[in-house]
Every structure is written in structure tokens, then in C-alpha cells.
Motif scaffolding. Structure first.
Motif, mmCIF file in Angstrom:
data_model
loop_
_atom_site.group_PDB
_atom_site.id
_atom_site.type_symbol
_atom_site.label_atom_id
_atom_site.label_comp_id
_atom_site.label_asym_id
_atom_site.label_seq_id
_atom_site.Cartn_x
_atom_site.Cartn_y
_atom_site.Cartn_z
ATOM 1 N N PRO A 20 0.815 -1.270 -0.104
ATOM 2 C CA PRO A 20 -0.070 0.075 0.168
ATOM 3 C C PRO A 20 0.978 1.187 0.116
ATOM 4 O O PRO A 20 2.059 1.270 0.721
ATOM 5 C CB PRO A 20 -0.681 -0.007 1.343
ATOM 6 N N SER A 21 0.343 2.382 -0.588
ATOM 7 C CA SER A 21 1.343 3.454 -0.847
ATOM 8 C C SER A 21 1.652 4.141 0.274
ATOM 9 O O SER A 21 2.630 4.812 0.688
ATOM 10 C CB SER A 21 0.450 4.583 -1.627
ATOM 11 N N ILE A 22 0.728 3.931 1.402
ATOM 12 C CA ILE A 22 1.157 4.833 2.829
ATOM 13 C C ILE A 22 2.373 3.988 3.349
ATOM 14 O O ILE A 22 3.032 4.464 4.186
ATOM 15 C CB ILE A 22 0.075 4.674 3.761
ATOM 16 N N LEU A 23 2.688 2.955 2.950
ATOM 17 C CA LEU A 23 3.827 2.043 3.631
ATOM 18 C C LEU A 23 5.076 1.915 2.765
ATOM 19 O O LEU A 23 6.311 1.554 3.071
ATOM 20 C CB LEU A 23 3.514 0.535 3.703
ATOM 21 N N LEU A 24 5.084 2.673 1.391
ATOM 22 C CA LEU A 24 6.099 2.605 0.651
ATOM 23 C C LEU A 24 7.339 3.052 1.093
ATOM 24 O O LEU A 24 8.351 2.377 1.210
ATOM 25 C CB LEU A 24 5.785 3.404 -0.623
ATOM 26 N N ASN A 25 7.321 4.319 1.574
ATOM 27 C CA ASN A 25 8.776 4.841 1.941
ATOM 28 C C ASN A 25 9.326 4.240 3.296
ATOM 29 O O ASN A 25 10.508 4.061 3.475
ATOM 30 C CB ASN A 25 8.443 6.537 2.329
ATOM 31 N N LEU A 26 8.355 3.801 4.192
ATOM 32 C CA LEU A 26 8.581 2.806 5.270
ATOM 33 C C LEU A 26 9.519 1.775 4.979
ATOM 34 O O LEU A 26 10.694 1.419 5.441
ATOM 35 C CB LEU A 26 7.606 2.501 6.143
ATOM 36 N N LEU A 27 9.210 1.008 3.915
ATOM 37 C CA LEU A 27 9.742 -0.278 3.530
ATOM 38 C C LEU A 27 11.046 -0.095 2.797
ATOM 39 O O LEU A 27 12.070 -0.843 3.003
ATOM 40 C CB LEU A 27 8.865 -1.074 2.720
ATOM 41 N N VAL A 28 10.979 1.148 1.996
ATOM 42 C CA VAL A 28 12.265 1.523 0.969
ATOM 43 C C VAL A 28 13.348 1.819 2.107
ATOM 44 O O VAL A 28 14.496 1.307 1.741
ATOM 45 C CB VAL A 28 12.104 2.604 0.205
ATOM 46 N N LYS A 29 13.020 2.351 3.141
ATOM 47 C CA LYS A 29 14.154 2.832 4.106
ATOM 48 C C LYS A 29 14.782 1.572 4.687
ATOM 49 O O LYS A 29 15.732 1.529 5.282
ATOM 50 C CB LYS A 29 13.638 3.674 5.169
ATOM 51 N N ARG A 30 14.058 0.303 4.847
ATOM 52 C CA ARG A 30 14.347 -0.767 5.552
ATOM 53 C C ARG A 30 14.675 -1.836 4.534
ATOM 54 O O ARG A 30 15.246 -2.755 4.861
ATOM 55 C CB ARG A 30 13.341 -1.288 6.541
ATOM 56 N N GLU A 31 14.617 -1.814 3.160
ATOM 57 C CA GLU A 31 15.040 -2.702 2.224
ATOM 58 C C GLU A 31 16.478 -3.196 2.145
ATOM 59 O O GLU A 31 17.175 -2.383 2.257
ATOM 60 C CB GLU A 31 14.300 -2.450 0.777
ATOM 61 N N GLY A 32 16.538 -4.364 2.026
ATOM 62 C CA GLY A 32 18.080 -4.878 1.892
ATOM 63 C C GLY A 32 18.473 -4.845 0.532
ATOM 64 O O GLY A 32 17.784 -4.289 -0.414
ATOM 65 N N GLU A 33 19.685 -5.299 0.264
ATOM 66 C CA GLU A 33 20.316 -5.305 -0.965
ATOM 67 C C GLU A 33 19.425 -6.117 -2.114
ATOM 68 O O GLU A 33 19.355 -5.579 -3.363
ATOM 69 C CB GLU A 33 21.508 -6.017 -0.785
ATOM 70 N N ASN A 34 18.734 -6.932 -1.598
ATOM 71 C CA ASN A 34 17.968 -7.916 -2.794
ATOM 72 C C ASN A 34 16.562 -7.718 -2.779
ATOM 73 O O ASN A 34 15.977 -8.530 -3.371
ATOM 74 C CB ASN A 34 18.644 -9.486 -2.494
ATOM 75 N N ILE A 35 15.981 -6.622 -2.023
ATOM 76 C CA ILE A 35 14.558 -6.770 -2.015
ATOM 77 C C ILE A 35 14.299 -5.334 -2.440
ATOM 78 O O ILE A 35 14.939 -4.647 -2.460
ATOM 79 C CB ILE A 35 13.874 -6.827 -0.482
ATOM 80 N N ARG A 36 13.060 -5.379 -3.439
ATOM 81 C CA ARG A 36 12.794 -4.006 -3.896
ATOM 82 C C ARG A 36 11.595 -3.802 -3.619
ATOM 83 O O ARG A 36 10.628 -4.607 -3.479
ATOM 84 C CB ARG A 36 13.096 -4.005 -5.382
ATOM 85 N N ILE A 37 10.915 -2.316 -3.611
ATOM 86 C CA ILE A 37 9.466 -2.402 -3.265
ATOM 87 C C ILE A 37 8.662 -1.612 -4.636
ATOM 88 O O ILE A 37 9.450 -0.876 -5.359
ATOM 89 C CB ILE A 37 9.504 -1.248 -1.889
ATOM 90 N N GLY A 38 7.478 -2.078 -4.689
ATOM 91 C CA GLY A 38 6.608 -1.622 -5.723
ATOM 92 C C GLY A 38 5.481 -1.041 -5.135
ATOM 93 O O GLY A 38 4.989 -1.307 -4.055
ATOM 94 N N ALA A 39 4.794 0.033 -5.903
ATOM 95 C CA ALA A 39 3.438 0.538 -5.604
ATOM 96 C C ALA A 39 2.422 -0.518 -6.288
ATOM 97 O O ALA A 39 2.825 -1.218 -7.312
ATOM 98 C CB ALA A 39 3.166 1.895 -6.288
#
Length: 256
Positions: free
Chosen positions: A47-66
Motif C-alpha cells: 500500500p502506498s502509505i507503507l512505501l517509504n517505510l519499506l524502502v528505508k528498510r529494504e535490503g540489498e536484494n529486496i525492492r519495493i513496488g506500488a
């Protein structure tokens, strides 16, 4: 799968699930355990409200999408998120044209095309969702329906950009129903999708495009799906909400 060495994609669609704490617990559990990005693209569409939260914690091999975005850069569209907002949140992918957006929020093939152009313009990798209804499948119109969706979605898209689009084939009748196309049925349809891309852009683009299957994907059928010749990964809804399942999906993608 993947006879042409296309990098497989495992994309989780969280839909309207997970609180902040649940999202953080998930990403911290999977961050260090997913395969190298050079071997599997592991994506969380949140969900869009969680995007930046997750991006800040993503590791080297995970990526976040909307899960969605508007096609305009800005404007008086209350409740929507622009491509610029998706980009500034750090999301690198976006779902476009998911069947739930089409069914519940009046998404059309024409707006899908506009969003595809917007994603490409802002260098956000689009995951283009296509799929047929049950009556369309039963009346033998699957290929015609998907061909039409692809023709409109890719209108005026440059071949070099088309090659970067990830396509997700999701039979609408199999989403959240527990029903799934047999691996062979899914593969035959995805072969038809690849042939349509070839007709639109030629063999080089059609062989570059990753095409995923979505629709009641589970840990007990993921391998039989990924074993097929033309299925390059999966877009997974409910089953991806469990971090252990997500890791199992990414592990399975390494095997093919």
C-alpha cells in the motif's frame, strides 16, 4: 522455465493488508534471506502509505513496488498518488491494470496505456496485469481478450521501453478464488501472450519480456508453474502475506 535466461520475478501483492508494524516485521524477516537480485527479482508491492517505510528498510536484494498510481504528474485528484510521488517514495516498480483496479475502480485499457507511458517516463518498472473473465475463458475468447488488452496497453510504447515491461497474466476467475489454471494451461496462454508481443515488436523484444503468472499461486503449486517453458515468475496475492511463504517462492524461483 526461462530457456532464454530471463531473470525470474517473484512479486508479492499485499493488496490492502498489513499495518506499519506488520510490514516492518515482514521485511526484517526476509531481507537477508531472499536470493541475490542477479538471480531472482524479489518485489513487495505494498500500500502506498507503507512505501517509504519499506524502502528505508529494504535490503540489498529486496525492492519495493506500488500497487497503483495516477498517470498525471500532479493535479486535483484526491486520494491518488502521482508517478512523482511513487518515485520520491523510493518505489522502483508499479502494478498497472490489476483486475481489482479494473473491476472496482473503473480502470480501462486506455487508462492502463496512460499509466504505462507515465511509468516509463519516470523510469518506474511497470508490472502490466492482463487477464480474462471466466465467461471469456469458457467461450474461447481468452486470446482475443488478451490480445486486445495488450494492443491498447502498448499503444505508442517504444520497442526499447516495451522490452522492460513485466507482464503478469492473471485469469480473473483464479484470483482469490482458490482456483488456478493448470500449469500447462497457464503456459499455453502465456505463450500466446509472448506471440502477441512478438507480433507487436518482434522476436528480440518478445524474448526479453518477463511474463508472470498470477492467480491463487501457493507454495504447493509454485514449482509446477515455474517449471513451464514460458513462465518467468509469479505475482502472488494472499499467499505472499506470510514471510515464510514469500521466502519459499523466491527459493523455488532459483531452481529453474
Amino acid at each position: 522455465m526461462n530457456m532464454n535466461k530471463r531473470i525470474p520475478v517473484i512479486a508479492a501483492n499485499w493488496k490492502m493488508y498489513k499495518t506499519k508494524d506488520e510490514a516492518l516485521a515482514f521485511i526484517f524477516q526476509v531481507n537477508e534471506l531472499v536470493p541475490a537480485r542477479s538471480k531472482v527479482e524479489s518485489i513487495i508491492c505494498a500500500p502506498s502509505i507503507l512505501l517509504n517505510l519499506l524502502v528505508k528498510r529494504e535490503g540489498e536484494n529486496i525492492r519495493i513496488g506500488a500497487q497503483n498510481m495516477h498517470y498525471m504528474d500532479e493535479g486535483a485528484f484526491t486520494g491518488e498518488n502521482s508517478p512523482l510521488q511513487v518515485k520520491t517514495a523510493g518505489a522502483e516498480y508499479v502494478l498497472i491494470g490489476h483486475s481489482e483496479r479494473r473491476s472496482y475502480f473503473n480502470e480501462t485499457d486506455e487508462t492502463v496505456n496512460k499509466k504505462l507511458h507515465a511509468a516509463i517516463k519516470h523510469e518506474i518498472t511497470p508490472i502490466l496485469c492482463i487477464g480474462e473473465q471466466l465467461d471469456e475463458r469458457e467461450s474461447g475468447r481468452t486470446k482475443a481478450v488478451l490480445d486486445h488488452q495488450l494492443e491498447i496497453a502498448f499503444k505508442d510504447i517504444h520497442p526499447a521501453d516495451a522490452a522492460k515491461v513485466i507482464i503478469a497474466y492473471e485469469p480473473v476467475w483464479a484470483i482469490g478464488t482458490g482456483k488456478t489454471a493448470t500449469p500447462e494451461m497457464a503456459n499455453d496462454t502465456i505463450k500466446d501472450v509472448r506471440e502477441k508481443v512478438k507480433a507487436l515488436y518482434g522476436a528480440e523484444v518478445s524474448e526479453a519480456v518477463r511474463i508472470l503468472y498470477g492467480g491463487s499461486v501457493k507454495t504447493d503449486n509454485i514449482r509446477s508453474l515455474l517449471a513451464q517453458s514460458d513462465i518467468d515468475g509469479a505475482l502472488i496475492g494472499g499467499a505472499s502475506l506470510d514471510p515464510n511463504n514469500f521466502l519459499e517462492f523466491t527459493k523455488a524461483a532459483l531452481e529453474f
